[in-house]
Write an enzyme that holds these catalytic residues in place. Structure first.
Site, PDB file in Angstrom:
ATOM      1  N   LYS A  22      28.383  41.179  56.130  1.00  0.00           N
ATOM      2  CA  LYS A  22      27.976  41.740  54.743  1.00  0.00           C
ATOM      3  C   LYS A  22      28.206  40.596  53.522  1.00  0.00           C
ATOM      4  CE  LYS A  22      31.590  44.182  52.567  1.00  0.00           C
ATOM      5  NZ  LYS A  22      31.883  43.556  51.405  1.00  0.00           N
ATOM      6  N   ASN A  23      29.332  39.976  53.925  1.00  0.00           N
ATOM      7  CA  ASN A  23      29.750  39.178  52.659  1.00  0.00           C
ATOM      8  C   ASN A  23      28.795  37.864  52.686  1.00  0.00           C
ATOM      9  OD1 ASN A  23      31.258  40.804  51.910  1.00  0.00           O
ATOM     10  ND2 ASN A  23      33.238  39.879  52.447  1.00  0.00           N
ATOM     11  N   ARG A  94      31.206  44.163  43.017  1.00  0.00           N
ATOM     12  CA  ARG A  94      31.448  42.965  42.464  1.00  0.00           C
ATOM     13  C   ARG A  94      30.352  41.690  42.664  1.00  0.00           C
ATOM     14  NH1 ARG A  94      35.342  39.759  40.247  1.00  0.00           N
ATOM     15  NH2 ARG A  94      35.571  37.766  41.153  1.00  0.00           N
ATOM     16  N   CYS A 118      38.646  46.507  40.427  1.00  0.00           N
ATOM     17  CA  CYS A 118      38.366  47.418  41.536  1.00  0.00           C
ATOM     18  C   CYS A 118      39.907  47.897  42.305  1.00  0.00           C
ATOM     19  CB  CYS A 118      37.613  46.949  42.590  1.00  0.00           C
ATOM     20  SG  CYS A 118      38.365  45.408  43.365  1.00  0.00           S
ATOM     21  N   ARG A 123      40.047  41.207  39.610  1.00  0.00           N
ATOM     22  CA  ARG A 123      39.116  40.607  40.059  1.00  0.00           C
ATOM     23  C   ARG A 123      38.445  39.920  38.698  1.00  0.00           C
ATOM     24  NH1 ARG A 123      37.311  42.918  44.785  1.00  0.00           N
ATOM     25  NH2 ARG A 123      36.342  41.084  45.127  1.00  0.00           N
ATOM     26  N   PRO A 124      38.911  38.963  38.219  1.00  0.00           N
ATOM     27  CA  PRO A 124      38.476  38.138  36.884  1.00  0.00           C
ATOM     28  C   PRO A 124      37.462  37.327  37.616  1.00  0.00           C
ATOM     29  CG  PRO A 124      40.723  37.283  37.442  1.00  0.00           C
ATOM     30  CD  PRO A 124      40.496  38.522  38.227  1.00  0.00           C
ATOM     31  N   ASP A 126      37.240  34.146  35.984  1.00  0.00           N
ATOM     32  CA  ASP A 126      37.464  32.729  35.045  1.00  0.00           C
ATOM     33  C   ASP A 126      36.976  31.570  35.806  1.00  0.00           C
ATOM     34  OD1 ASP A 126      39.758  33.704  36.429  1.00  0.00           O
ATOM     35  OD2 ASP A 126      40.562  31.692  36.096  1.00  0.00           O
ATOM     36  N   ASP A 308      40.667  40.085  54.434  1.00  0.00           N
ATOM     37  CA  ASP A 308      39.898  41.226  54.636  1.00  0.00           C
ATOM     38  C   ASP A 308      40.156  41.810  56.190  1.00  0.00           C
ATOM     39  OD1 ASP A 308      36.713  40.067  53.130  1.00  0.00           O
ATOM     40  OD2 ASP A 308      38.691  40.943  52.290  1.00  0.00           O
ATOM     41  N   ILE A 330      46.339  36.957  48.372  1.00  0.00           N
ATOM     42  CA  ILE A 330      44.812  36.725  47.676  1.00  0.00           C
ATOM     43  C   ILE A 330      44.738  37.708  46.690  1.00  0.00           C
ATOM     44  CG2 ILE A 330      42.416  36.633  48.231  1.00  0.00           C
ATOM     45  CD1 ILE A 330      43.931  34.318  49.609  1.00  0.00           C
ATOM     46  N   ARG A 400      30.266  51.131  53.005  1.00  0.00           N
ATOM     47  CA  ARG A 400      29.953  49.860  52.348  1.00  0.00           C
ATOM     48  C   ARG A 400      29.876  48.751  53.188  1.00  0.00           C
ATOM     49  NH1 ARG A 400      33.232  48.435  47.043  1.00  0.00           N
ATOM     50  NH2 ARG A 400      31.846  46.826  47.314  1.00  0.00           N
TER      51      ARG A 400
HETATM   52  C1  EPZ Z   1      35.033  37.674  48.669  1.00  0.00           C
HETATM   53  O1  EPZ Z   1      35.209  38.015  47.426  1.00  0.00           O
HETATM   54  C2  EPZ Z   1      34.748  38.630  49.576  1.00  0.00           C
HETATM   55  N1  EPZ Z   1      33.495  39.333  48.863  1.00  0.00           N
HETATM   56  C3  EPZ Z   1      35.834  39.679  49.644  1.00  0.00           C
HETATM   57  O2  EPZ Z   1      35.734  40.693  50.548  1.00  0.00           O
HETATM   58  C4  EPZ Z   1      37.167  38.715  50.187  1.00  0.00           C
HETATM   59  O3  EPZ Z   1      38.076  39.544  50.112  1.00  0.00           O
HETATM   60  C5  EPZ Z   1      37.254  37.503  49.251  1.00  0.00           C
HETATM   61  O4  EPZ Z   1      35.962  36.953  48.960  1.00  0.00           O
HETATM   62  C6  EPZ Z   1      38.427  36.635  49.981  1.00  0.00           C
HETATM   63  O5  EPZ Z   1      38.060  36.208  50.826  1.00  0.00           O
HETATM   64  C7  EPZ Z   1      32.333  38.881  48.959  1.00  0.00           C
HETATM   65  O6  EPZ Z   1      32.270  37.852  49.767  1.00  0.00           O
HETATM   66  C8  EPZ Z   1      31.310  39.730  48.599  1.00  0.00           C
HETATM   67  P1  EPZ Z   1      37.402  35.212  45.654  1.00  0.00           P
HETATM   68  P2  EPZ Z   1      35.467  37.277  45.879  1.00  0.00           P
HETATM   69  O7  EPZ Z   1      36.837  34.951  44.539  1.00  0.00           O
HETATM   70  O8  EPZ Z   1      34.403  36.078  45.959  1.00  0.00           O
HETATM   71  C9  EPZ Z   1      40.770  35.612  41.988  1.00  0.00           C
HETATM   72  C10 EPZ Z   1      35.460  42.725  51.204  1.00  0.00           C
HETATM   73  O9  EPZ Z   1      36.242  43.475  51.823  1.00  0.00           O
HETATM   74  N2  EPZ Z   1      39.699  35.296  41.327  1.00  0.00           N
HETATM   75  O10 EPZ Z   1      37.739  34.205  46.569  1.00  0.00           O
HETATM   76  O11 EPZ Z   1      35.343  38.068  44.631  1.00  0.00           O
HETATM   77  C11 EPZ Z   1      40.467  37.153  42.707  1.00  0.00           C
HETATM   78  O12 EPZ Z   1      40.957  38.032  41.694  1.00  0.00           O
HETATM   79  C12 EPZ Z   1      35.505  41.994  49.970  1.00  0.00           C
HETATM   80  O13 EPZ Z   1      34.400  42.480  52.037  1.00  0.00           O
HETATM   81  C13 EPZ Z   1      40.014  35.008  40.065  1.00  0.00           C
HETATM   82  O14 EPZ Z   1      41.368  34.921  39.472  1.00  0.00           O
HETATM   83  O15 EPZ Z   1      36.830  36.490  46.244  1.00  0.00           O
HETATM   84  C14 EPZ Z   1      41.422  37.212  43.972  1.00  0.00           C
HETATM   85  O16 EPZ Z   1      42.645  37.596  43.627  1.00  0.00           O
HETATM   86  C15 EPZ Z   1      36.747  42.310  49.241  1.00  0.00           C
HETATM   87  N3  EPZ Z   1      39.156  34.454  39.144  1.00  0.00           N
HETATM   88  C16 EPZ Z   1      41.095  36.022  44.471  1.00  0.00           C
HETATM   89  O17 EPZ Z   1      40.704  34.867  43.297  1.00  0.00           O
HETATM   90  C17 EPZ Z   1      37.875  34.399  39.659  1.00  0.00           C
HETATM   91  O18 EPZ Z   1      37.082  33.909  38.711  1.00  0.00           O
HETATM   92  C18 EPZ Z   1      39.886  35.519  45.553  1.00  0.00           C
HETATM   93  O19 EPZ Z   1      38.954  35.798  45.135  1.00  0.00           O
HETATM   94  C19 EPZ Z   1      37.495  34.507  41.047  1.00  0.00           C
HETATM   95  C20 EPZ Z   1      38.816  35.181  41.779  1.00  0.00           C
END
Ligand code: EPZ
Length: 423
Positions: A22-23, A94, A118, A123-124, A126, A308, A330, A400
């Protein structure tokens, strides 16, 4: 809203085919925006999130067609594109934010709604904004939308992310493929889904090195061509189904699985006393007798233990011999499955980012509620080994990320059925 009824039914044995990731698919689909030529994905998973991404791309003007019941997706963005990703679609998923980088690279501007929070966290964005700004984008937040534009196209740059964000890595890499000059991304995410995206972009003519390492280098090109790319196996679905024999006892072979996708996870299963072996078809997991041993888990970016799989691992540790501590590093709110597992008799104490699980002999079936995608499947796993009946409600979360769950588990002897909501 549908529910799923599970009756604990002893050891489970059989073969489970693992779908495409999926991801990975959610990052591969927006890559179509980078080229005027068609992009075809094979081995795509049939999930509601993929249908949501399809709707989003179609709202931007992309033509999307699916064959083989959705396993083959062909997309073409040769027409006029509308660079606006609306809140009503983005808030549902997202990953919609992954159109930002490709739209900026292709059109020079984009208007993408902030996804909003969510269940598992704020989920910011930045890190995405900093990364794309480094490539010369001007991004401002207005009315809940990110308004992004470039003067004269994106320019290659060296950028170090404050955290190895998966999505921000994907947005940066896709945008940099069409930027002028060389880009270097430091502290890049190393997930297999990133490696799969880069392999697809390379098939489209992108010049990228270093995927799967903390430093990715991209030489911008003037245009990308179409391609056909197979979506990599879903390591999270793989890890989830590897836990079926671990939790219920028995032996299951997960077709298409490879140890390299779930290395840190397999180390924890081994420490818990579960036998894991690679076969020529996939990965075989078995637990014949004796209780699972308690292990501690800390979630980290790849190649660490995947966040995950944290909820699913907690379900296993609820019946382990001893006390386990799970640290979620995370996301800030990813223990919502704990109160639901406690309704089944689990002994869990949550303090901030730590959950302490004291194993019990056996869980007992109960009505429980899914709160997010991975929490929902952890409840199904717990129910497989619980005494009596469990009804998991709000399974739209489950749909999902997991295709045909009832079918795959029934094939291993599980007593599981979907209860369709009236109306
Ligand atoms: C991806 O989300 C996956 N989703 C998530 O899977 C997975 O949990 C996550 O990576 C971590 O491995 C997809 O690939 C579609 P991140 P992503 O940016 O890219 C913070 C599932 O269950 N952050 O690595 O959104 C964020 O809030 C989903 O399949 C910021 O602060 O994850 C989080 O605490 C859930 N600012 C951490 O970093 C930002 O600009 C990791 O986020 C971006 C992220």
């Amino acid at each position: 809203m549908d529910s799923i009824l599970v009756k604990g039914n002893g050891a489970l044995n059989g073969v489970i085919p693992i779908a495409g990731a999926k991801n990975a698919c959610l990052a591969l689909m927006p890559a179509t925006l980078l080229s005027e030529e068609p992009l075809t994905l094979t081995n795509a998973p049939r999930l509601s999130d993929i249908r949501t991404m399809t709707q989003l791309l179609q709202s931007l003007g992309v033509e999307v067609s699916a064959l083989q019941d959705g396993k083959v997706i062909t997309m073409s963005s040769h027409g006029t594109l509308d660079p606006r990703a609306d809140y009503d679609i983005v808030r549902k998923m997202r990953a919609s934010n992954l159109v930002l980088g490709p739209l900026l690279a292709r059109l020079g501007h984009a208007v993408v709604s902030l996804p909003g929070g969510c269940a598992i966290g704020a989920r910011p964005m930045d890190i995405h904004i900093d990364a794309l700004t480094a490539l010369g984008a001007e991004i401002e937040l207005k009315d809940g939308y990110l308004h992004a534009k470039t003067q004269g196209g994106l320019k290659g740059a060296v950028h170090e992310m404050r955290f190895a964000s998966v999505g921000a890595t994907e947005n940066f890499v896709m945008a940099a493929t069409l930027a002028k000059g060389t880009s270097v991304l430091k502290n890049a995410a190393r997930e297999p889904e990133i490696v799969d995206l880069v392999r697809c972009l390379r098939r489209m003519g992108a010049e990228i090195e270093g995927e799967g390492t903390p430093t990715i280098t991209i030489e911008g090109v003037t245009a990308l061509r179409g391609a056909t790319h197979p979506v990599v196996t879903d390591r999270i679905e793989l890890g989830t189904y590897m836990l079926v024999p671990a939790i219920a006892g028995g032996e299951v072979e997960c077709l298409g699985g490879r140890i390299e996708l779930v290395g840190a996870f397999c180390e924890k299963l081994d420490a818990a006393g579960i036998s894991v072996s690679e076969t020529e078809r996939g990965i075989k997991v078995s637990r014949q007798n004796g209780r699972v041993k308690a292990v501690d888990v800390v979630t980290e970016p790849f190649p660490g233990f995947p966040t995950d799989l944290q909820a699913q691992m907690m379900a296993l540790l609820c019946t382990a011999e001893g006390t386990s501590v799970l640290e979620e590093k995370i996301f800030e709110n990813r223990f919502m499955h704990a109160p639901e597992l406690m309704r089944m008799g689990a002994r869990i104490e949550v303090h901030g980012g730590h959950a302490t699980v004291t194993g019990v002999e056996r869980l007992r079936g109960a009505p429980v509620m899914a709160t997010d995608l991975r929490a929902s499947v952890s409840l199904i796993l717990a129910a497989l080994a619980a005494e009596g009946e469990t009804v998991v409600s709000r399974v739209y979360h489950l749909d999902r990320g997991y295709e045909r769950v009832e079918e795959k588990l029934s094939a291993c002897g599980a007593k599981i059925e979907r209860i369709r909501a009236a109306g």
